[in-house]
Design an enzyme around this catalytic site. Structure first.
Site, mmCIF file in Angstrom:
data_model
loop_
_atom_site.group_PDB
_atom_site.id
_atom_site.type_symbol
_atom_site.label_atom_id
_atom_site.label_comp_id
_atom_site.label_asym_id
_atom_site.label_seq_id
_atom_site.Cartn_x
_atom_site.Cartn_y
_atom_site.Cartn_z
ATOM 1 N N ARG A 52 -63.793 -20.493 -2.748
ATOM 2 C CA ARG A 52 -63.937 -19.360 -1.837
ATOM 3 C C ARG A 52 -64.864 -18.289 -2.416
ATOM 4 O O ARG A 52 -65.699 -17.731 -1.720
ATOM 5 C CB ARG A 52 -62.555 -18.776 -1.519
ATOM 6 C CG ARG A 52 -62.573 -17.635 -0.526
ATOM 7 C CD ARG A 52 -61.184 -17.329 -0.017
ATOM 8 N NE ARG A 52 -60.211 -17.155 -1.096
ATOM 9 C CZ ARG A 52 -58.919 -16.905 -0.874
ATOM 10 N NH1 ARG A 52 -58.452 -16.819 0.358
ATOM 11 N NH2 ARG A 52 -58.093 -16.756 -1.901
ATOM 12 N N SER B 223 -48.230 -32.242 -12.214
ATOM 13 C CA SER B 223 -47.598 -31.566 -13.352
ATOM 14 C C SER B 223 -48.297 -31.940 -14.649
ATOM 15 O O SER B 223 -48.746 -33.065 -14.831
ATOM 16 C CB SER B 223 -46.109 -31.938 -13.452
ATOM 17 O OG SER B 223 -45.535 -31.323 -14.586
ATOM 18 N N LYS C 260 -41.533 -32.767 -7.005
ATOM 19 C CA LYS C 260 -42.153 -31.813 -7.931
ATOM 20 C C LYS C 260 -41.297 -30.550 -8.069
ATOM 21 O O LYS C 260 -41.172 -29.982 -9.161
ATOM 22 C CB LYS C 260 -43.564 -31.443 -7.428
ATOM 23 C CG LYS C 260 -44.282 -30.369 -8.267
ATOM 24 C CD LYS C 260 -44.420 -30.776 -9.725
ATOM 25 C CE LYS C 260 -45.438 -29.973 -10.511
ATOM 26 N NZ LYS C 260 -45.518 -28.560 -10.307
ATOM 27 N N HIS D 245 -38.520 -31.432 -10.339
ATOM 28 C CA HIS D 245 -39.115 -31.479 -11.679
ATOM 29 C C HIS D 245 -39.212 -30.075 -12.269
ATOM 30 O O HIS D 245 -38.819 -29.831 -13.412
ATOM 31 C CB HIS D 245 -40.510 -32.100 -11.581
ATOM 32 C CG HIS D 245 -41.397 -31.861 -12.770
ATOM 33 N ND1 HIS D 245 -42.015 -30.642 -13.016
ATOM 34 C CD2 HIS D 245 -41.770 -32.669 -13.792
ATOM 35 C CE1 HIS D 245 -42.721 -30.716 -14.128
ATOM 36 N NE2 HIS D 245 -42.593 -31.935 -14.612
ATOM 37 N N ASN D 246 -39.706 -29.123 -11.470
ATOM 38 C CA ASN D 246 -39.857 -27.755 -11.971
ATOM 39 C C ASN D 246 -38.505 -27.107 -12.234
ATOM 40 O O ASN D 246 -38.356 -26.318 -13.170
ATOM 41 C CB ASN D 246 -40.654 -26.920 -10.975
ATOM 42 C CG ASN D 246 -42.145 -27.230 -11.015
ATOM 43 O OD1 ASN D 246 -42.546 -28.269 -11.522
ATOM 44 N ND2 ASN D 246 -42.945 -26.360 -10.467
ATOM 45 N N GLU E 30 -37.384 -28.381 -15.412
ATOM 46 C CA GLU E 30 -38.205 -27.695 -16.412
ATOM 47 C C GLU E 30 -37.625 -26.315 -16.738
ATOM 48 O O GLU E 30 -37.542 -25.927 -17.913
ATOM 49 C CB GLU E 30 -39.625 -27.569 -15.871
ATOM 50 C CG GLU E 30 -40.605 -26.816 -16.741
ATOM 51 C CD GLU E 30 -41.926 -26.617 -16.021
ATOM 52 O OE1 GLU E 30 -42.420 -25.468 -15.987
ATOM 53 O OE2 GLU E 30 -42.457 -27.603 -15.476
#
Length: 485
Positions: free
Chosen positions: A35, A131, A186, A189-190, A193
């Site tokens: 952008r 990730s 995901k 997963h986070n 984490e």
């Protein structure tokens, strides 16, 4: 000869740039757009210098025209409204069968909405979790794609080529499922984490405050732990952090303000667990621990008013450290068990066919939670694809049995010393609750029925039959409705 790119990428922040370089390293030509147009030229003159098959473009029209048909456009931009804005910008220039890929940290319901809306327009959409941070994007991330299955053949070779590989060469990337499944995995997963990071921080605090160890001593401990079942990326970087010095020679981590930030994916995991009625207690405690850390000024003031233990842990240091290691291991198992519980319930709720062993494989390399530990999870689901909970798998059950005494001693020591361990403590409480044949919820149901006529089931009657008691002997004999999450 006109230049045509195999794939195009919009968004040249560090993750986007590194994915472009990774793709190009594997023989794919890539068109790029940003952008802020100046970033395109900066990238071409710097990181992508002398790369003849990375094509800079300076407008959406030029960008799309540079792509081979069917066009493959990958967005690496901020989640939320920015993704929708870019979709609207590029849509007029696409044809039926073209593919849009969202590689950011989008919330999975947004991905489901976009997949379905674009399918009606003839555009294929994939929402993929990526990730591994900057280094993973450059050298091989974990990639978790989901959305419109028609898109998978279009990007399978690219994604699997650029992804991390495990020892046998298997890529840490495979199709996850329809609609928002890739971004959902995901998100979990986070969340895991968040939990892993919080538990390691609790172990660090125990060593630093409770045992008064030096950073050199903690470096040695985390180095040793990384040769055990705790072998993982997060233990590895914690070891490195312990050894990093500031310009004056003092430990750098000691100079960092104890006020954690977060971007929302852990919170999303917690909210979704409440919506689905899955007790993901450890991840939620990890999110709240960050929130508590943010109250820095209040904590400083409270520390001068509220008294408590002096944070000293007494006893044989070697034994205490080994107990702490086992407590961290056991808590980590609970974290993954809860994450997989959540994914199982989500699969039922949203109609996904998730491959749980395959997900463990995708997380084995490239991603932030990568660890040798995940190989055992894959083995567990390979042996029993319908496994209800990792805690009842023979391997994990044996590890929990051998770790329990150390786990309980560690939590007791922390409580006695006044060292907060919210994640590890919640993990132990969940473990004790999950292994309990009987919980005190019978009293809770009686209380609900007493004040709200919410009814209850009886152990001596068929399940699903509800009863109400007029506990006070006054009022009508009526019951309230109830709901299940």
């Amino acid at each position: 000869m006109e230049k045509k790119a195999d794939i195009g990428l919009i968004g040249l922040a560090v993750m986007g740039q590194n994915l472009v370089l990774n793709m190009n390293d594997h023989g794919y030509s890539v068109a790029v757009y940003n952008r802020t147009i100046s970033k395109v030229d900066e990238f071409i003159l710097d990181a992508a210098k002398d790369r003849e098959t990375i094509y800079p473009t300076h407008s959406i029209e030029e960008f799309i025209s540079t792509l081979k048909r069917p066009r493959k456009v990958m967005l690496m931009v901020k989640a939320g409204e920015v993704v929708d804005a870019f979709i609207e910008q590029i849509l007029p220039h696409l044809e039926k069968g073209d593919l849009i890929i969202d590689g950011g940290n989008s919330h999975f319901p947004d991905t489901t909405r976009r997949t379905q809306a674009l399918k009606e327009k003839g555009i294929v959409y994939i929402g993929t979790g990526v990730s591994g941070g900057e280094e993973g994007a450059r050298r091989g991330p974990s990639i978790m794609p989901g959305g419109n299955e028609d898109g998978w053949p279009l990007v399978k070779s690219i994604f699997q080529d650029i992804s991390a590989k495990v020892d046998d060469g298997s890529p840490c990337c495979d199709w996850v499922g329809k609609d928002g499944a890739g971004h959902y995995v995901k998100m979990v997963h986070n969340g895991i984490e968040y939990g892993d990071m919080q538990m390691i921080c609790e172990a660090y605090d125990f060593l630093y405050s409770g045992l008064n160890l030096s950073y050199e001593e903690m470096f040695a401990i985390f180095s040793q732990w990384n040769t055990t079942e705790l072998d993982s990326y997060l233990i590895e970087i914690t070891r490195d952090i312990m050894a990093t010095k500031d310009s004056d020679g003092s430990p750098l981590v000691d100079k960092i303000l104890d006020k954690a930030g977060q971007k929302g994916t852990g919170k999303w995991t917690g909210i979704n667990s409440l919506e689905l009625g899955v007790p993901v207690t450890l991840i939620v405690e990890a999110v709240y621990a960050r929130s508590l850390s943010a109250l820095k000024s209040e904590r400083v003031e409270a520390s001068n008013i509220i008294s408590g233990p002096m944070r000293a842990v007494e006893g044989d240091r070697a034994d205490i450290v080994e107990d702490l290691r086992k407590a961290l291991l056991a808590s980590k198992i609970v974290s993954y068990a809860q994450g997989y519980m959540l994914m199982r319930e989500a699969a039922k709720e949203y109609g996904w066919d998730l491959n749980y062993g395959g997900i463990a494989l995708m997380w084995r390399g490239g991603c932030i939670i990568r660890s040798a530990f995940l190989g055992k999870i894959k083995e567990a689901f390979d042996a029993n694809p319908t496994l209800n909970n990792l805690l009842v798998d023979p391997y994990f059950n044996s590890v929990m049995a051998s770790s329990q005494p150390s786990w309980r001693r560690t939590i007791s020591r922390a409580i006695q010393a006044g060292i907060p361990m919210p994640a590890m403590t919640s993990a132990l409480s969940f473990f004790d609750g999950y292994r309990s044949e009987r919980l005190p919820a019978n009293l809770l149901q009686a209380q609900r029925d007493y004040f709200g006529a919410h009814t209850y089931e009886r152990v001596d009657k068929k399940e699903g039959e509800f009863f109400h008691t007029n506990w006070t002997g006054t009022g009508g004999n009526v019951s309230s409705s109830t709901y299940e999450v």
